[in-house]
Design a protein around this motif. Structure first.
Motif, PDB file in Angstrom:
ATOM      1  N   SER A   7       0.929  -1.262   0.055  1.00  0.00           N
ATOM      2  CA  SER A   7      -0.008  -0.014  -0.038  1.00  0.00           C
ATOM      3  C   SER A   7       0.977   1.337  -0.052  1.00  0.00           C
ATOM      4  CB  SER A   7      -0.863  -0.104   1.023  1.00  0.00           C
ATOM      5  OG  SER A   7      -0.239  -0.107   2.367  1.00  0.00           O
ATOM      6  N   TYR A   8       2.077   1.080   0.034  1.00  0.00           N
ATOM      7  CA  TYR A   8       3.121   2.418   0.093  1.00  0.00           C
ATOM      8  C   TYR A   8       3.803   2.420  -1.246  1.00  0.00           C
ATOM      9  CZ  TYR A   8       2.287   1.698   5.248  1.00  0.00           C
ATOM     10  OH  TYR A   8       1.696   1.614   6.297  1.00  0.00           O
ATOM     11  N   LEU A   9       3.439   1.444  -2.035  1.00  0.00           N
ATOM     12  CA  LEU A   9       4.414   1.454  -3.249  1.00  0.00           C
ATOM     13  C   LEU A   9       3.825   2.916  -4.144  1.00  0.00           C
ATOM     14  CD1 LEU A   9       4.386  -1.707  -5.411  1.00  0.00           C
ATOM     15  CD2 LEU A   9       6.107  -0.608  -4.398  1.00  0.00           C
ATOM     16  N   VAL A  10       2.740   3.493  -4.001  1.00  0.00           N
ATOM     17  CA  VAL A  10       2.450   4.663  -4.648  1.00  0.00           C
ATOM     18  C   VAL A  10       3.319   5.707  -4.285  1.00  0.00           C
ATOM     19  CG1 VAL A  10       0.679   5.285  -3.025  1.00  0.00           C
ATOM     20  CG2 VAL A  10       0.192   5.892  -5.390  1.00  0.00           C
ATOM     21  N   HIS A  11       4.111   5.844  -3.181  1.00  0.00           N
ATOM     22  CA  HIS A  11       4.887   6.776  -3.161  1.00  0.00           C
ATOM     23  C   HIS A  11       6.049   6.884  -3.844  1.00  0.00           C
ATOM     24  CE1 HIS A  11       2.882   8.107   0.345  1.00  0.00           C
ATOM     25  NE2 HIS A  11       2.853   6.935   1.023  1.00  0.00           N
ATOM     26  N   ASP A  12       6.392   5.543  -4.368  1.00  0.00           N
ATOM     27  CA  ASP A  12       7.548   5.313  -5.179  1.00  0.00           C
ATOM     28  C   ASP A  12       7.221   5.536  -6.786  1.00  0.00           C
ATOM     29  OD1 ASP A  12       9.618   4.710  -3.214  1.00  0.00           O
ATOM     30  OD2 ASP A  12      10.255   3.254  -4.494  1.00  0.00           O
ATOM     31  N   LEU A  13       6.146   4.935  -7.241  1.00  0.00           N
ATOM     32  CA  LEU A  13       5.797   4.743  -8.570  1.00  0.00           C
ATOM     33  C   LEU A  13       4.708   5.889  -9.056  1.00  0.00           C
ATOM     34  CD1 LEU A  13       5.373   0.927  -9.098  1.00  0.00           C
ATOM     35  CD2 LEU A  13       7.222   2.113  -9.601  1.00  0.00           C
ATOM     36  N   GLY A  14       4.053   6.369  -8.089  1.00  0.00           N
ATOM     37  CA  GLY A  14       2.844   7.339  -8.412  1.00  0.00           C
ATOM     38  C   GLY A  14       1.552   6.628  -9.069  1.00  0.00           C
ATOM     39  N   GLU A  15       0.391   7.160  -9.023  1.00  0.00           N
ATOM     40  CA  GLU A  15      -0.399   6.426  -9.413  1.00  0.00           C
ATOM     41  C   GLU A  15      -0.355   6.011 -10.852  1.00  0.00           C
ATOM     42  OE1 GLU A  15      -2.959   5.396  -8.127  1.00  0.00           O
ATOM     43  OE2 GLU A  15      -3.141   6.503  -6.168  1.00  0.00           O
ATOM     44  N   THR A  16       0.315   6.750 -11.688  1.00  0.00           N
ATOM     45  CA  THR A  16       0.254   6.331 -13.256  1.00  0.00           C
ATOM     46  C   THR A  16       1.233   5.375 -13.281  1.00  0.00           C
ATOM     47  OG1 THR A  16       2.056   8.313 -13.570  1.00  0.00           O
ATOM     48  CG2 THR A  16      -0.418   8.624 -14.129  1.00  0.00           C
ATOM     49  N   GLY A  17       2.511   5.275 -12.373  1.00  0.00           N
ATOM     50  CA  GLY A  17       3.237   4.025 -12.248  1.00  0.00           C
ATOM     51  C   GLY A  17       2.994   2.847 -12.124  1.00  0.00           C
ATOM     52  N   LEU A  18       1.765   3.040 -10.917  1.00  0.00           N
ATOM     53  CA  LEU A  18       1.350   1.748 -10.457  1.00  0.00           C
ATOM     54  C   LEU A  18       0.195   1.155 -11.631  1.00  0.00           C
ATOM     55  CD1 LEU A  18      -0.016   2.166  -6.912  1.00  0.00           C
ATOM     56  CD2 LEU A  18       1.826   0.702  -7.704  1.00  0.00           C
ATOM     57  N   SER A  19      -0.378   2.221 -12.298  1.00  0.00           N
ATOM     58  CA  SER A  19      -1.220   1.846 -13.480  1.00  0.00           C
ATOM     59  C   SER A  19      -0.369   1.153 -14.674  1.00  0.00           C
ATOM     60  CB  SER A  19      -1.810   2.955 -13.915  1.00  0.00           C
ATOM     61  OG  SER A  19      -2.529   2.794 -15.197  1.00  0.00           O
TER      62      SER A  19
END
Lengths: 471, 471
Positions: free
Chosen positions: B435-447
């Motif tokens: 749930s913290y990955l978004v800090h590294d990748l951003g929403e677009t990176g996660l997508s």
């Protein structure tokens, strides 16, 4: 390309950034690959892009990709056009996105050794900006003055100082890109991460097929305290390879280590090759780092060189190379002299490299029109080394040139593949190597590449025809 | 898990490799992450896999993935279960693929410095096999004796000697894997390639979500001629960081460079911390390489250390660390003492790392149950450094432990994210960091990560629930 699309682009990013003049379109028909230049020189009409856009911001690139996606229009990203593998080939159906107006320095951080640039920044300008602060990117491709920092990343480039400083994947810190769906991604946040797959690698080497790189951040170095040179005549290619292997596997790391075969030594270093050394090759090294380390490296390297029968050559050879290293004749100059030439770089394990050299050189020389075939190595690894082949062919009738040219490529690719080498060291794949990619990736690897590409670019709009072979 | 699936698996790979006994299933319910161990220790019943298969070849892994694909059965790849982020969590619906019987040495090539292993090879066995020939993989995770070489790659691991020898992505040469569609890919063919995106990076760090790694080839090193140690007391964390930054940015590269804050110095090096240095931290270094280079490095590093006010510490500290570096108490031992503890590693730029340290330590100590919060750095880069936080909390009632534990994680992740650090240095993400990955990748990176994953694993069968956050 419909007038409506051009009109929409004008509305989205401003009319002054949307170009349809002959001059602008003509100048962006192809990259610096030989076949396109040959055809152009012979007077063939080469297709032009339907429109050229010159965005000045990431948001404008995003607008362009959205227009492209909505209108199903193919897009060709373009830096300064110095690619040599046919990655750029225009077509009236495409929007060519020229990134060269995105040329700002975004930030230089002297403490964390980071420098961020717009992707369209010219390489030498970027290097000079950090050099003014006593820093260096450490990436010195021969094209440095005619390529962009984004192009380096997009083609997975190497520089002449790679043996110590790494290739572009070792220098990159983060990549900003616009994906075909219009998303802006910023990949790479920390000095190092174990936060899932490293997605920067989807864009590095994608040559415009996965999106458009709009910004790059490099991990810099401080300028080394000392630079020193060493140079040796090699009694044979084998002896030179063994010396290089021993140097790198002993954990010495001269940033530059280049071995020229006898043919190239004679051609490129005429002033330094007396009668007595005419059949020799040459091993050149540049040593950099803290003075005390350079000193012990020079001593160690000298011992290794002599152990393999290498003989000291005049040190002046290396400064000579440093000064002339980026001078190359233009393709046109060669065509006008009845010649066609190119360089082809590959890499392989130490135990495979000589077989590749032998077979490639022999098979190139078997082609009647070929008047010169030679090689040097320029990038060294613990596990192996690259070779940079050069061939020159002569034809009275330029109509015969292209077939000979492609046959030279085929023979080098075949020799490399047959002996288990990698078919592309650092110029990228483009259209020239596309049909040989299978040797590196295998059928299943190609299929994986296609799967990934289809997922990111489902409409197939990004630089279509480049890099990825059809199933 | 239907009996039919188990029967099919038996037919495909042999009954002796398909296990349904309590003992085998129980032992593979979860990895070495704290929350699962806590629940288990408290007597909660944790789910078991539906079946465990122990393939002995890549072809057998392929058969298992084909059965899984055809029957839409989820698959969890399992090495030796030493992951600490919850990457393994079983469920009666899954086939758990235990790779530890795939433990052959495939090839060791002393000339090209390459070693290939089955992915299930235990790390220390792999290292010992090459060490017998005077070589080293150079990868020394604390888990080396309880992890597999495939697990290193799958989690993007780092070793204790990474500062000179790199992390797993710098050591890997090629990866063999079976994809969810049953394809076997062999990625990585040459010392270096510019042949499209580097697809090895889709599997490195994927933690079982993109396929199953079945074989790895590492680029080895020769054992260094010399090893030397140095150790300094640091007057402050700042001074230690500045010394480390100067060392690495001057292009010196001790493979090990670790700075302990005062708390950890007191706890871990009690015998070496006299009254007079009780408030000090400690900087430990291991220097390796050709003797002459080690000698000049020691001298240079000593000069830098003293410039920043560091004082020489007894050299015996480093051998002490070398001997004890992989000894850690088990989670159970801690639970039984009323304690819960963990380590959390992050990384950040030099200018951000102290703010992260300060906020993380302060906010951990604000939790009533926390009795110790400290950190050390263990991996150094030109652009920044990692921190490895340790926290210990005490609860009389073990029912309170999990909430405190998760709150400690939340606070360290939040401090890291707030100051722009990367939330995962080298333990991977698993379920703990998902749930913290978004800090590294951003929403677009996660997508983008989800897009790639969906393309490779369209049925969502590979280690579901791990790593990739839902949209």
């Amino acid at each position: 390309m419909t007038p409506e699309i051009i009109e929409t682009l004008r509305k989205e990013i401003g009319g002054d950034k949307v170009h349809t003049s002959d001059e602008v379109l003509d100048a962006r028909r192809f990259d610096y690959s030989v076949p396109a230049h040959l055809r152009d020189w012979r007077g063939e009409e080469l297709a032009r892009p339907g429109v050229v856009v010159r965005p000045e911001s990431t948001a404008e690139v995003q607008s362009v990709l959205r227009v492209a996606g909505e209108t199903r229009t193919p897009v060709v990203p373009y830096g300064l056009g110095s690619g040599v593998c046919g990655g750029i080939l225009s077509d009236p159906s495409v929007i060519l996105v020229d990134l060269s107006r995105m040329n700002r320095i975004r930030e230089i951080d002297e403490t964390n050794l980071l420098a961020s640039f717009d992707a369209g920044k010219q390489g030498l300008e970027a290097e000079e900006a950090v050099a003014a602060l006593g820093l260096t990117i450490g990436h010195w491709p021969q094209s440095i003055a005619v390529s962009t920092v984004g192009g380096w990343v997009s083609t997975r480039a190497s520089g002449q100082f790679s043996t110590a400083y790494g290739n572009i994947e070792d220098i990159i810190y983060s990549i900003e890109a616009v994906l075909p769906n219009g998303d802006i991604v910023q990949l790479g946040k920390a000095p190092r991460a174990a936060a899932g797959p490293d997605l920067r690698h989807l864009l590095m080497g994608a040559e415009g097929t996965m999106g458009i790189i709009t910004g790059v951040t490099f991990a810099l170095r401080r300028k080394p305290e000392e630079r020193a040179y060493s140079a040796y005549y090699t009694p044979s290619l084998s002896a030179g390879f063994e010396a290089q292997r021993t140097i790198i596997q002993s954990d010495w790391r001269p940033p530059v280590m280049r071995q020229y075969d006898a043919a190239e030594t004679g051609r490129n270093f005429r002033d330094f090759t007396a009668e007595s050394v005419q059949d020799r090759g040459l091993l050149l090294m540049v040593h950099e780092g803290p003075s005390s380390r350079v000193e012990v490296e020079l001593e160690a390297v000298d011992g290794i060189a002599k152990r393999f029968g290498l003989e000291e050559a005049p040190k002046g050879i290396v400064p000579h190379w440093m000064e002339n290293r980026n001078h190359v004749p233009t393709w046109q100059q060669l065509f006008e002299g009845g010649l066609i030439a190119d360089t082809i770089e590959i890499s392989a394990s130490w135990t495979k490299i000589e077989a590749i050299y032998d077979e490639a050189i022999t098979s190139l020389r078997e082609i009647d029109a070929v008047i010169a075939a030679s090689a040097h190595s320029s990038h060294v690894y613990r596990t192996g080394i690259n070779l940079y082949f050069t061939f020159v062919a002569r034809h009275d009738d330029s109509a015969d040139m292209e077939a000979t040219y492609l046959e030279c490529w085929r023979r080098v690719m075949q020799a490399t593949a047959r002996h288990g080498g990698g078919i592309a060291h650092h110029h990228g794949a483009g259209r020239l190597r596309k049909s040989y990619l299978v040797h590196d990736l295998g059928e299943t690897g190609l299929s994986l590449l296609r799967t990934i590409h289809r997922a990111i670019d489902p409409q197939g709009l990004m630089n279509p025809g480049n890099l990825i072979p059809d199933a």
